[in-house]
Structures are given as structure tokens and as C-alpha cells.
Enzyme design. Structure first.
Site, PDB file in Angstrom:
ATOM      1  N   MET A 188       0.833  -1.200   0.000  1.00 40.56           N
ATOM      2  CA  MET A 188       0.000   0.000   0.000  1.00 40.56           C
ATOM      3  C   MET A 188       0.872   1.257   0.000  1.00 40.56           C
ATOM      4  SD  MET A 188      -3.422  -0.878   2.099  1.00 40.56           S
ATOM      5  CE  MET A 188      -2.793  -0.627   3.737  1.00 40.56           C
ATOM      6  N   LEU A 190       6.585   3.223   1.684  1.00 35.67           N
ATOM      7  CA  LEU A 190       7.494   2.072   1.807  1.00 35.67           C
ATOM      8  C   LEU A 190       8.577   2.289   2.859  1.00 35.67           C
ATOM      9  CD1 LEU A 190       7.939   1.155  -1.974  1.00 35.67           C
ATOM     10  CD2 LEU A 190       6.236   0.314  -0.343  1.00 35.67           C
ATOM     11  N   HIS A 227       9.007  -3.445   3.621  1.00 35.64           N
ATOM     12  CA  HIS A 227       8.580  -3.677   2.233  1.00 35.64           C
ATOM     13  C   HIS A 227       9.787  -4.043   1.359  1.00 35.64           C
ATOM     14  CE1 HIS A 227       5.444  -0.594   3.549  1.00 35.64           C
ATOM     15  NE2 HIS A 227       4.695  -1.600   3.165  1.00 35.64           N
ATOM     16  N   GLN A 281     -10.380  -2.654   2.302  1.00 32.50           N
ATOM     17  CA  GLN A 281      -9.883  -3.321   3.504  1.00 32.50           C
ATOM     18  C   GLN A 281      -9.869  -2.391   4.720  1.00 32.50           C
ATOM     19  OE1 GLN A 281      -6.027  -4.224   1.512  1.00 32.50           O
ATOM     20  NE2 GLN A 281      -5.110  -3.756   3.483  1.00 32.50           N
ATOM     21  N   ASP A 301       2.198  -9.395   9.010  1.00 31.91           N
ATOM     22  CA  ASP A 301       0.749  -9.584   8.932  1.00 31.91           C
ATOM     23  C   ASP A 301       0.477 -11.091   8.864  1.00 31.91           C
ATOM     24  OD1 ASP A 301      -0.432  -6.681   8.375  1.00 31.91           O
ATOM     25  OD2 ASP A 301       1.468  -6.863   7.344  1.00 31.91           O
ATOM     26  N   GLN A 329      -2.837 -12.417   7.668  1.00 30.37           N
ATOM     27  CA  GLN A 329      -2.959 -12.194   6.216  1.00 30.37           C
ATOM     28  C   GLN A 329      -2.247 -13.306   5.445  1.00 30.37           C
ATOM     29  OE1 GLN A 329      -2.691  -8.157   4.320  1.00 30.37           O
ATOM     30  NE2 GLN A 329      -0.614  -8.798   3.902  1.00 30.37           N
ATOM     31  N   SER A 346       4.029   1.289   8.182  1.00 32.16           N
ATOM     32  CA  SER A 346       3.727   2.616   7.639  1.00 32.16           C
ATOM     33  C   SER A 346       2.988   3.444   8.688  1.00 32.16           C
ATOM     34  CB  SER A 346       2.851   2.488   6.387  1.00 32.16           C
ATOM     35  OG  SER A 346       3.488   1.640   5.449  1.00 32.16           O
ATOM     36  N   ARG A 347       2.236   2.787   9.564  1.00 27.59           N
ATOM     37  CA  ARG A 347       1.452   3.500  10.581  1.00 27.59           C
ATOM     38  C   ARG A 347       2.318   4.048  11.712  1.00 27.59           C
ATOM     39  NH1 ARG A 347      -2.682  -0.470   8.955  1.00 27.59           N
ATOM     40  NH2 ARG A 347      -4.438   0.736   8.152  1.00 27.59           N
TER      41      ARG A 347
HETATM   42  P1  AMP Z   1       1.329  -2.894   3.514  1.00 30.24           P
HETATM   43  O1  AMP Z   1       1.900  -1.834   2.629  1.00 30.24           O
HETATM   44  O2  AMP Z   1       1.248  -2.499   4.951  1.00 30.24           O
HETATM   45  O3  AMP Z   1       0.063  -3.500   2.977  1.00 30.24           O
HETATM   46  O4  AMP Z   1       2.376  -4.067   3.487  1.00 30.24           O
HETATM   47  C1  AMP Z   1       2.764  -4.679   2.294  1.00 30.24           C
HETATM   48  C2  AMP Z   1       3.549  -5.925   2.607  1.00 30.24           C
HETATM   49  O5  AMP Z   1       4.707  -5.584   3.386  1.00 30.24           O
HETATM   50  C3  AMP Z   1       2.743  -6.923   3.450  1.00 30.24           C
HETATM   51  O6  AMP Z   1       2.987  -8.236   2.967  1.00 30.24           O
HETATM   52  C4  AMP Z   1       3.304  -6.727   4.822  1.00 30.24           C
HETATM   53  O7  AMP Z   1       3.201  -7.861   5.651  1.00 30.24           O
HETATM   54  C5  AMP Z   1       4.754  -6.413   4.518  1.00 30.24           C
HETATM   55  N1  AMP Z   1       5.374  -5.725   5.657  1.00 30.24           N
HETATM   56  C6  AMP Z   1       4.934  -4.606   6.267  1.00 30.24           C
HETATM   57  N2  AMP Z   1       5.719  -4.294   7.312  1.00 30.24           N
HETATM   58  C7  AMP Z   1       6.675  -5.261   7.375  1.00 30.24           C
HETATM   59  C8  AMP Z   1       7.773  -5.512   8.246  1.00 30.24           C
HETATM   60  N3  AMP Z   1       8.059  -4.724   9.288  1.00 30.24           N
HETATM   61  N4  AMP Z   1       8.548  -6.600   8.006  1.00 30.24           N
HETATM   62  C9  AMP Z   1       8.268  -7.427   6.963  1.00 30.24           C
HETATM   63  N5  AMP Z   1       7.246  -7.231   6.099  1.00 30.24           N
HETATM   64  C10 AMP Z   1       6.456  -6.168   6.304  1.00 30.24           C
END
Ligand code: AMP
Length: 282
Positions: free
Chosen positions: A30, A33, A37, A61, A150, A153, A186-187
Site C-alpha cells: 500500500m 514504503l 517492504h 480493507q 501480517d 494475512q 507505515s502506521r
Molecule cells: P502494507 O503496505 O502495509 O500492505 O504491506 C505490504 C507488505 O509488506 C505486506 O505483505 C506486509 O506484511 C509487509 N510488511 C509490512 N511491514 C513489514 C515488516 N516490518 N517486516 C516485513 N514485512 C512487512
């Protein structure tokens, strides 16, 4: 890196880019980055000849009172980061491109979608599985890379791919953390300095469970009680759930002898954060 916004362009580019025997890896995101990511991108680059990523803040979502409108967006910087990782193709569609007027079709993984975050965020996983299914139909990857961050997920997407016979390998990559243990997200950008410190209770509670597990504790209720104590000592953070479950079906487990997923979600002010660890018996 080619940046494409329409489904027809991406479909043609992915089909055209592929030569026989070459694997196409896909990293859905999303945006906003961070190194979490990028770790997925690097894993995809390490095992696939062609790597596609997507940036799409998927409205379906997010619940009605969630942070869709204020979700961080940094498209230009994201493009630079992906370019630096030598990503071949970025799909960045509009909401209208992904959800044409009158779209009423959903992909739902029953049962699992109501567990962990799915219990606190009704409809969340239906949005996730619908968009991941659409993206996979468009990109047609051999392998798709997801973060263990996640964990629910990952379990739900794995089940969807299995149940729908989608010819895609789902690769789960380890959680990337800041030096002090906070899982990258990201949050995290919503947190001020004080909240950032308070947020460490998530990792602290997981570390406590891991220590007790390594010392031989196998009773899930006692592990959860120890984790809850950590939260009781950090009253500014509101626990949403702390659960110990089977990582595949997300059902609660009482005895962790055969390993388990320990998952936590909590609110620091209005920011909802999640984290988890896997207990692996030696
Ligand atoms: P998002 O942009 O939050 O939807 O995340 C996209 C992908 O990045 C998802 O598969 C997340 O699980 C992964 N992701 C997000 N944060 C992390 C992290 N700290 N370590 C590993 N993967 C991550």
C-alpha cells in the site's frame, strides 16, 4: 522501472516480460514504503528473474472509522526506493481502475477471516483477499511475497490460493524491526516520540512470552497472562487482543509444545499496531 496504471498495460507487460523458465515475483503493497517492504522486494529479486510490485491503498480493507483518508502516501519517494532495488515494473492503479462501477464480487476466505484482526476489523480480510486475488489475476506471478508482520494475512492468502487452485507460491518473509524492536509499519509515522516509546510494549510482551517459552513454559494461558502484565504496566496502550494460535488455521491453542503463533494488536492513542512472533520448539 516501468510505472503502469492500467490493468491492460500491466497484463501485457507481465506476459511480455516473461521468458521461458524465468520466474515472475510479485510484491503487493500500500506504499509509504520502508525497509520491511524492501525486504520483500529483495527476497523476490533473489529468487525471481522479473519482479513486479504494486502500490494501491485498497479502500475495501479499511472499515468506515479507520484511517483510509489519512493513510500515509509518498508515491515519488516509493518509486525512487523501488527503482534503487531494480524492480522491473510497478503497478499503481486508481481506485476506479480496480473497482469499476457496479463491482459486487468478493473473494472471502470463510472462518479464518473472522479471526485475530478479522474479529476487530470486520470486512478487513474480505477486502484483502479480494484485492490480492485481483492483483494476482492481473500480474499472474509465479510467486508472491508477503511479510510475516501480517501473520493472519499470510495464513488467509495461503488458504485462498490453495482453495482457488491459483498457481502461485506464497512466500512469507521475516518481520523487519527497528533497532529497539518496534516492528516497521507505515502506521508508525502517526506516532509522536512519546507514543513511539509506549508502542514498544508490543515487542516487550512478545519477548516476555518468548523468554518463558525458552525456559520451558508450554501453557498458552500462562504465557498470555505474562504478556497481559506487560500491558497492565503500560496503561497508555490499549490492548485489542493477545492470542496464541495455530499459524495455519488461526485457532487458539492451549498447549504450545508443537509451536504456535503469538499475535498482538493494540492501540497507542488512535493508532492501531500489530506484531507477532512464532514459537518454534527446538
Ligand atoms: P502494507 O503496505 O502495509 O500492505 O504491506 C505490504 C507488505 O509488506 C505486506 O505483505 C506486509 O506484511 C509487509 N510488511 C509490512 N511491514 C513489514 C515488516 N516490518 N517486516 C516485513 N514485512 C512487512
Amino acid at each position: 522501472m516501468r510505472i503502469l496504471t492500467t490493468i491492460s498495460e500491466v497484463r501485457a507487460a507481465c506476459r511480455g516480460a516473461r521468458s521461458p523458465g524465468e520466474c515472475l515475483g510479485f510484491v503487493p503493497t500500500m506504499g509509504a514504503l520502508h525497509d520491511g517492504h524492501l525486504s520483500l522486494v529483495r527476497a523476490a529479486k533473489a529468487s525471481c528473474g522479473i519482479v513486479a510490485a504494486s502500490i494501491f491503498v485498497n479502500p475495501t480493507q479499511f472499515g468506515p472509522n479507520e484511517d483510509l483518508a489519512k493513510y500515509p502516501r509518498s508515491f515519488e519517494r516509493d518509486c525512487e526506493l523501488l527503482e534503487r532495488e531494480a524492480v522491473d515494473l510497478l503497478f499503481a492503479p486508481s481506485v476506479e481502475e480496480m473497482y469499476p462501477q457496479g463491482a459486487v464480487t468478493w473473494v472471502t476466505v470463510e472462518e479464518l477471516s473472522g479471526k485475530l484482526d478479522g474479529r476487530s476489523r470486520p470486512g478487513h480480510f474480505r477486502g484483502v483477499t479480494t484485492v490480492v486475488a485481483m492483483l494476482c489475476q492481473i500480474v499472474e506471478p509465479d510467486a508472491a511475497f508477503f511479510g510475516q508482520k501480517d501473520a493472519a494475512q499470510v495464513a488467509i492468502v495461503r488458504r485462498m490460493v490453495r482453495d482457488l487452485h491459483m498457481p502461485i507460491e506464497i512466500v512469507a518473509c521475516p518481520i523487519v524491526r527497528q533497532a529497539d524492536g518496534l516492528a516497521m509499519s507505515s502506521r508508525n509515522s502517526y506516532l509522536d516520540a512519546q507514543q513511539r516509546k509506549q508502542a514498544l510494549v508490543l515487542y516487550r510482551s512478545l519477548t516476555r512470552v518468548s523468554e518463558l517459552f525458552n525456559r520451558g513454559e508450554r501453557n498458552a494461558a500462562r504465557l498470555i497472562a505474562a504478556a497481559r502484565k506487560e500491558f497492565a504496566a503500560e496503561s497508555s496502550v490499549r490492548l485489542d487482543y493477545f492470542e496464541i494460535v495455530n499459524p495455519e488455521n488461526l485457532d487458539a491453542v492451549e498447549d504450545v509444545s508443537r509451536g504456535a503463533l503469538v499475535a498482538v494488536a493494540a492501540y497507542v492513542d488512535t493508532t492501531r499496531l500489530i506484531d507477532n512472533i512464532l514459537l518454534v520448539p527446538r
